[in-house]
Design a protein around this motif. Structure first.
Motif, PDB file in Angstrom:
ATOM      1  N   GLY A  97       0.798  -1.219   0.000  1.00  0.00           N
ATOM      2  CA  GLY A  97       0.000   0.000   0.000  1.00  0.00           C
ATOM      3  C   GLY A  97       0.828   1.264   0.000  1.00  0.00           C
ATOM      4  N   LEU A  98       2.111   1.170   0.432  1.00  0.00           N
ATOM      5  CA  LEU A  98       2.990   2.343   0.446  1.00  0.00           C
ATOM      6  C   LEU A  98       3.814   2.436  -0.829  1.00  0.00           C
ATOM      7  N   VAL A  99       4.226   1.307  -1.361  1.00  0.00           N
ATOM      8  CA  VAL A  99       5.156   1.306  -2.483  1.00  0.00           C
ATOM      9  C   VAL A  99       4.402   1.148  -3.793  1.00  0.00           C
ATOM     10  N   ASP A 100       5.058   1.605  -4.865  1.00  0.00           N
ATOM     11  CA  ASP A 100       4.638   1.309  -6.226  1.00  0.00           C
ATOM     12  C   ASP A 100       5.611   0.281  -6.788  1.00  0.00           C
ATOM     13  N   PHE A 101       5.171  -0.473  -7.786  1.00  0.00           N
ATOM     14  CA  PHE A 101       6.052  -1.501  -8.328  1.00  0.00           C
ATOM     15  C   PHE A 101       6.096  -1.398  -9.844  1.00  0.00           C
ATOM     16  N   LEU A 102       7.185  -1.903 -10.396  1.00  0.00           N
ATOM     17  CA  LEU A 102       7.394  -1.929 -11.837  1.00  0.00           C
ATOM     18  C   LEU A 102       8.073  -3.245 -12.184  1.00  0.00           C
ATOM     19  N   ALA A 103       7.471  -3.986 -13.098  1.00  0.00           N
ATOM     20  CA  ALA A 103       8.049  -5.261 -13.533  1.00  0.00           C
ATOM     21  C   ALA A 103       8.990  -5.005 -14.699  1.00  0.00           C
ATOM     22  N   ASP A 104      10.159  -5.605 -14.606  1.00  0.00           N
ATOM     23  CA  ASP A 104      11.174  -5.498 -15.663  1.00  0.00           C
ATOM     24  C   ASP A 104      11.561  -6.924 -16.071  1.00  0.00           C
ATOM     25  N   PRO A 105      10.744  -7.575 -16.933  1.00  0.00           N
ATOM     26  CA  PRO A 105      10.983  -8.995 -17.251  1.00  0.00           C
ATOM     27  C   PRO A 105      12.359  -9.267 -17.843  1.00  0.00           C
ATOM     28  N   GLN A 106      12.897  -8.301 -18.588  1.00  0.00           N
ATOM     29  CA  GLN A 106      14.210  -8.518 -19.210  1.00  0.00           C
ATOM     30  C   GLN A 106      15.359  -8.122 -18.292  1.00  0.00           C
ATOM     31  N   GLY A 107      15.061  -7.366 -17.237  1.00  0.00           N
ATOM     32  CA  GLY A 107      16.110  -6.928 -16.329  1.00  0.00           C
ATOM     33  C   GLY A 107      17.059  -5.931 -16.945  1.00  0.00           C
ATOM     34  N   THR A 108      16.570  -5.104 -17.883  1.00  0.00           N
ATOM     35  CA  THR A 108      17.442  -4.191 -18.626  1.00  0.00           C
ATOM     36  C   THR A 108      17.284  -2.725 -18.216  1.00  0.00           C
ATOM     37  N   LEU A 109      16.275  -2.418 -17.396  1.00  0.00           N
ATOM     38  CA  LEU A 109      16.045  -1.011 -17.037  1.00  0.00           C
ATOM     39  C   LEU A 109      17.110  -0.528 -16.056  1.00  0.00           C
ATOM     40  N   SER A 110      17.553   0.687 -16.274  1.00  0.00           N
ATOM     41  CA  SER A 110      18.506   1.331 -15.370  1.00  0.00           C
ATOM     42  C   SER A 110      17.762   2.223 -14.398  1.00  0.00           C
ATOM     43  N   LEU A 111      18.498   2.812 -13.456  1.00  0.00           N
ATOM     44  CA  LEU A 111      17.882   3.721 -12.500  1.00  0.00           C
ATOM     45  C   LEU A 111      17.283   4.934 -13.210  1.00  0.00           C
ATOM     46  N   ASP A 112      17.980   5.439 -14.200  1.00  0.00           N
ATOM     47  CA  ASP A 112      17.454   6.591 -14.937  1.00  0.00           C
ATOM     48  C   ASP A 112      16.166   6.233 -15.651  1.00  0.00           C
ATOM     49  N   ASP A 113      16.087   4.997 -16.171  1.00  0.00           N
ATOM     50  CA  ASP A 113      14.860   4.577 -16.867  1.00  0.00           C
ATOM     51  C   ASP A 113      13.667   4.571 -15.922  1.00  0.00           C
ATOM     52  N   VAL A 114      13.852   4.033 -14.730  1.00  0.00           N
ATOM     53  CA  VAL A 114      12.718   3.929 -13.821  1.00  0.00           C
ATOM     54  C   VAL A 114      12.403   5.260 -13.152  1.00  0.00           C
ATOM     55  N   ARG A 115      13.360   6.211 -13.161  1.00  0.00           N
ATOM     56  CA  ARG A 115      13.094   7.538 -12.600  1.00  0.00           C
ATOM     57  C   ARG A 115      12.382   8.443 -13.594  1.00  0.00           C
ATOM     58  N   ALA A 116      12.319   8.010 -14.835  1.00  0.00           N
ATOM     59  CA  ALA A 116      11.665   8.833 -15.849  1.00  0.00           C
ATOM     60  C   ALA A 116      10.193   9.005 -15.508  1.00  0.00           C
TER      61      ALA A 116
ATOM     62  N   GLY B 249      13.114 -11.984 -14.626  1.00  0.00           N
ATOM     63  CA  GLY B 249      13.593 -10.618 -14.617  1.00  0.00           C
ATOM     64  C   GLY B 249      13.661  -9.989 -13.238  1.00  0.00           C
ATOM     65  N   VAL B 250      13.349  -8.684 -13.197  1.00  0.00           N
ATOM     66  CA  VAL B 250      13.564  -7.849 -12.026  1.00  0.00           C
ATOM     67  C   VAL B 250      12.251  -7.157 -11.657  1.00  0.00           C
ATOM     68  N   ILE B 251      12.067  -6.907 -10.353  1.00  0.00           N
ATOM     69  CA  ILE B 251      10.949  -6.107  -9.856  1.00  0.00           C
ATOM     70  C   ILE B 251      11.530  -4.861  -9.185  1.00  0.00           C
ATOM     71  N   TRP B 252      11.007  -3.694  -9.583  1.00  0.00           N
ATOM     72  CA  TRP B 252      11.405  -2.426  -8.951  1.00  0.00           C
ATOM     73  C   TRP B 252      10.301  -1.983  -7.997  1.00  0.00           C
ATOM     74  N   LEU B 253      10.706  -1.480  -6.835  1.00  0.00           N
ATOM     75  CA  LEU B 253       9.778  -0.875  -5.883  1.00  0.00           C
ATOM     76  C   LEU B 253      10.172   0.582  -5.681  1.00  0.00           C
ATOM     77  N   ARG B 254       9.161   1.431  -5.568  1.00  0.00           N
ATOM     78  CA  ARG B 254       9.420   2.872  -5.359  1.00  0.00           C
ATOM     79  C   ARG B 254       8.662   3.325  -4.117  1.00  0.00           C
ATOM     80  N   LEU B 255       9.353   4.112  -3.282  1.00  0.00           N
ATOM     81  CA  LEU B 255       8.748   4.602  -2.053  1.00  0.00           C
ATOM     82  C   LEU B 255       9.202   6.041  -1.799  1.00  0.00           C
ATOM     83  N   GLU B 256       8.219   6.922  -1.648  1.00  0.00           N
ATOM     84  CA  GLU B 256       8.497   8.331  -1.332  1.00  0.00           C
ATOM     85  C   GLU B 256       8.368   8.528   0.182  1.00  0.00           C
ATOM     86  N   LEU B 257       9.385   9.151   0.779  1.00  0.00           N
ATOM     87  CA  LEU B 257       9.391   9.388   2.226  1.00  0.00           C
ATOM     88  C   LEU B 257       9.514  10.893   2.513  1.00  0.00           C
TER      89      LEU B 257
END
Length: 601
Positions: A48-67, A88-96
Motif C-alpha cells: 500500500g505504500l510502495v509502487d512496483f514496476l516489472a522489468d521482465p528482461q532486467g534491462t532497465l537502469s535507474l534513470d529509466d525507472v526515474r523517468a 527478470g527484475v521487480i522495482w519498488l518505489r517509495l516516497e518518504l
C-alpha cells in the motif's frame, strides 16, 4: 447569435477532457504522495505504500525507472507483494517525507531471506546513496548485517527522499516487508531471532536425543531420523537466512542454491526414514517397491537442483517436496490400516509437514497471500512434525520392545514344547521299535499279539472313561478266486493294498490289525453310538469295495464286516469272537455288508 450557439457545444465537449486530465493528475499525485514519518510513527507495512514496476528482461537502469513515464503501479492494485516465480527484475518505489523534530534512522526490511540480490537507490538532495543485500551477497558486504535484506534510511527533519529497490531473484519474488524505526526494528529483530533460536534448540535437542538412542540401541530408524532432521535443518537455515549469516557467510553463490539442494535432500532422507520406520519391506512389500522408485526419482531431483538454473531448481524442490510428502502421508494411512507400530503418530506428523509445505509452495507460486502464517508455515509444520516423529519413534520402540518380549516368551514356550515333543518323539520311537516286533510282515499292520495287547489296554480305558469301544472283524469276499487265478504273489499285493486302504479310511485313534489270511480287525475307541460304529464300518466297506489296479490288472474284492461293542466289561477274546459271529451273519445275509452284534450294549 450563431457564434454563441456553436461556442457553447465546444465548451461542453472540452469539459470531459478537462475532468479526465484532472483525474489523471490527481491519481499521479496520489501515487507519488510521500509517506510521512514523525517521531512516533509505528511500523509501516510496505503493501500500500510502495509502487512496483516489472522489468521482465532486467534491462532497465535507474534513470529509466526515474523517468516520468515509467509505468509504476500502486501495490494496492495487487492482493499483496508476493509475485511468485517471475522472470527478470521487480522495482519498488517509495516516497518518504520526515516530519520528525530531529534526525531519525529508519530500517526497511524485506522479510523473505531467499531473495538473491536487492539494491537500494536512496535519492535525496545529497544525490544517490547505493547499498545492497540478499542471500547471494557476502554477509560482510550487506547494507545491514541481518539474515533478511535490511537497509538503513536516515532522514533529517523535513527531508524528502525517494527509495528505489531493485530486486533480482531466481526464487519466489516475495517482497513483503515493513518500514520501522530503529528501536522498533531492534525489538522486532530480537523477537525473530528468539523464535528461530527456540525452533533450532528444539531440533538440536531432538537430534542429539535420538542420536544417543541410536548409539545405545543400534536401531536404524533413529539414525535415519537424525539424518533427515539435519538435512531439513539446513534447508530451514537457508530459507530464513541464518545459514548465510552464520554458516556460509562467504559462500554467497552457494547460498543461493543451498535451499533447493538441502530441502530436496531432506525429501530423499524422509523417504529412507519412512521405509525403515514403517518397515514397509515387511508390512507392505508393494508399497516398499513404490518407495524405492520414489527414492531413485528424488535422488535424480537432488542432482537436478545442483545442475539446473536456480529458479528451475527451486520449482523442482517445491514439486518434489509436495510429491514426497503426499506419498508418505498416503503410505502412513495405509500402514495405519495394517496396524504398523507408530503409524498413527507418523501420519499425524506428516500431515503437519504437508500443511506447512503446501502453504509454503502456494505462497511461492503467489497463489495465496504472503503473511506470517504462510511465510513461516514450513517452520511451524516441521517443528510439530519433528516433535511428533520423536514421539512416534519412542512409541514404535516401546511397541517393538513389547513385541520382542512377547516373542521371547513365545520362543520359550516353543522351546519347551519342542523339548516335550522330542521327548514324546523319543518315546514314540521306542514304542515304534516295540511295535516293529508286533507287526505283520506282509501288510505292516499290527499282528495278532499286538492286537491282543492293544485291545486289552483299550478295554481298560473304555471301562475307566465309560466310553463305547467297537471291534470290527473284516473278512474279504472273493479273495480266494483272485488268489487262485493270479497266484499267491499277486494275492499278497492285494492284501497289502487292503491294509493301505484300512489305514486311509480309519481314524487316527483307531488300530487296524491282521488276524491272518484274509481276515482283518479294526479297534475303534471313543465311539459315540452303535450307529456311529456302523457308519465307520460302512465307510471302510465302501473304500475296500473300490476296484484295485495292480500290475496292469484290475481286481475287485468285497468284504463282510461284523461289529462287536463294549464299554470295557468284556475281555479281548470274547469281543473278537462276537465280532467274528457277526461277520458270519453278514456273509450269510448276502456278503459285502455290515452286521452289528445282536448283544451290543
Amino acid at each position: 447569435m450563431p457564434a454563441k450557439r456553436y461556442a457553447h457545444p465546444a465548451r461542453a465537449a472540452s469539459l470531459p477532457r478537462l475532468l479526465l486530465v484532472c483525474c489523471l493528475l490527481l491519481a499521479s499525485q496520489l501515487c507519488l504522495a510521500a509517506t510521512r514519518l514523525d517521531d512516533a510513527s509505528a511500523p509501516q507495512d510496505l503493501y500500500g505504500l510502495v509502487d512496483f514496476l516489472a522489468d521482465p528482461q532486467g534491462t532497465l537502469s535507474l534513470d529509466d525507472v526515474r523517468a516520468a513515464d515509467a509505468p509504476f503501479q500502486s501495490s494496492r492494485s495487487r492482493r499483496d507483494l508476493s509475485f511468485g516465480y517471475v522472470p527478470g527484475v521487480i522495482w519498488l518505489r517509495l516516497e518518504l517525507q520526515s516530519d520528525a523534530q530531529q534526525t531519525r534512522v529508519w530500517r526497511l526490511e524485506l522479510n523473505y531471506a531467499s531473495l538473491d540480490e536487492v539494491r537500494l537507490y536512496d535519492i535525496g538532495a545529497d544525490d544517490v546513496r547505493q547499498s545492497r543485500s540478499g542471500d547471494t551477497v557476502p554477509y560482510a558486504e550487506r547494507a545491514v548485517g541481518h539474515r533478511n535484506p535490511v537497509f538503513e534510511i536516515s532522514l533529517q527533519p523535513g527531508e524528502q527522499r525517494t527509495l528505489y529497490l531493485r530486486v533480482d531473484s531466481r526464487g519466489s519474488m516475495t517482497l513483503s516487508g515493513a518500514l520501522m524505526s530503529l528501536r522498533d526494528f531492534e525489538q522486532h529483530s530480537q523477537n525473530g531471532y528468539l523464535v528461530h533460536a527456540i525452533y533450532f534448540g528444539v531440533l538440536v535437542a531432538l537430534g542429539l536425543y535420538n542420536l544417543l538412542l541410536f548409539l545405545a540401541l543400534r536401531e536404524r530408524p533413529f539414525l535415519n531420523y537424525v539424518l533427515f532432521m539435519c538435512a531439513f535443518a539446513l534447508s530451514v537455515l537457508s530459507l530464513n537466512g541464518l545459514g548465510a549469516q552464520y554458516l556460509w557467510s562467504d559462500a554467497a553463490p552457494w547460498s543461493n542454491r543451498m535451499l533447493p539442494v538441502s530441502l530436496t535432500s531432506a525429501a530423499l532422507l524422509s523417504v529412507i526414514f519412512a521405509r525403515s520406520f514403517l518397515d514397509t519391506r515387511q508390512w507392505l512389500p508393494r508399497w516398499d517397491r513404490v518407495l524405492q522408485v520414489l527414492c531413485g526419482a528424488t535422488l535424480l531431483a537432488v542432482l537436478a537442483t545442483l545442475l539446473l538454473p536456480v529458479q528451475t531448481a527451486l520449482q523442482t524442490m517445491s514439486l518434489t517436496g509436495l510429491i514426497v510428502t503426499l506419498t508418505l502421508l498416503l503410505t502412513s494411512f495405509v500402514c495405519v490400516g495394517y496396524r504398523v507400530p507408530g503409524a498413527r503418530l507418523f501420519a499425524l506428523a506428516w500431515l503437519m509437514l504437508l500443511t506447512g509445505a503446501v502453504l509454503l509452495a502456494l505462497r511461492n507460486f503467489a497463489l495465496i497471500p504472503s503473511n506470517f502464517l504462510t511465510l513461516y508455515a514450513m517452520q511451524i509444520g516441521s517443528g510439530l512434525e519433528m516433535i511428533l516423529l520423536s514421539f512416534a519413534l519412542a512409541a514404535r520402540f516401546n511397541e517393538l520392545k513389547r513385541q520382542r518380549e512377547a516373542a521371547l516368551q513365545l520362543n520359550e514356550q516353543i522351546l519347551a514344547k519342542r523339548v516335550t515333543e522330542r521327548t514324546l518323539a523319543l518315546e514314540q520311537a521306542n514304542q515304534r521299535l516295540r511295535e516293529l516286533a508286533l507287526q505283520d510282515p506282509l501288510t505292516g499292520l499290527a499282528n495278532r499279539t499286538a492286537l491282543q495287547q492293544h485291545l486289552e489296554q483299550a478295554l481298560a480305558r473304555s471301562l475307566r472313561r465309560n466310553e463305547l469301544l467297537a471291534v470290527m472283524l473284516i473278512d474279504l469276499d472273493g479273495f480266494k478266486p483272485v488268489n487262485d487265478r493270479h497266484g499267491h504273489g499277486f494275492g499278497d499285493l492285494v492284501l497289502a493294498e487292503i491294509a493301505e486302504r484300512l489305514r486311509q479310511y480309519v481314524r487316527d485313534i483307531d488300530l487296524p490289525a491282521r488276524l491272518g489270511g484274509d481276515e482283518f480287525v479294526v479297534v475303534c475307541e471313543n465311539v459315540q453310538s452303535a450307529e456311529d460304529a456302523q457308519d465307520l464300518a460302512k465307510r471302510l466297506l465302501e473304500g475296500l469295495d473300490t476296484p484295485m489296479y495292480l500290475e496292469d490288472r484290475a481286481v475287485r474284492v468285497g468284504a463282510s464286516i461284523g461289529i462287536a461293542l463294549s464299554r470295557g466289561s468284556d475281555d479281548a477274546t470274547t469281543l473278537i469272537r462276537l465280532a467274528d459271529a457277526a461277520m458270519y451273519r453278514a456273509k450269510a445275509a448276502g456278503r459285502n455288508r455290515v452286521q452289528l452284534d445282536a448283544a451290543h450294549p
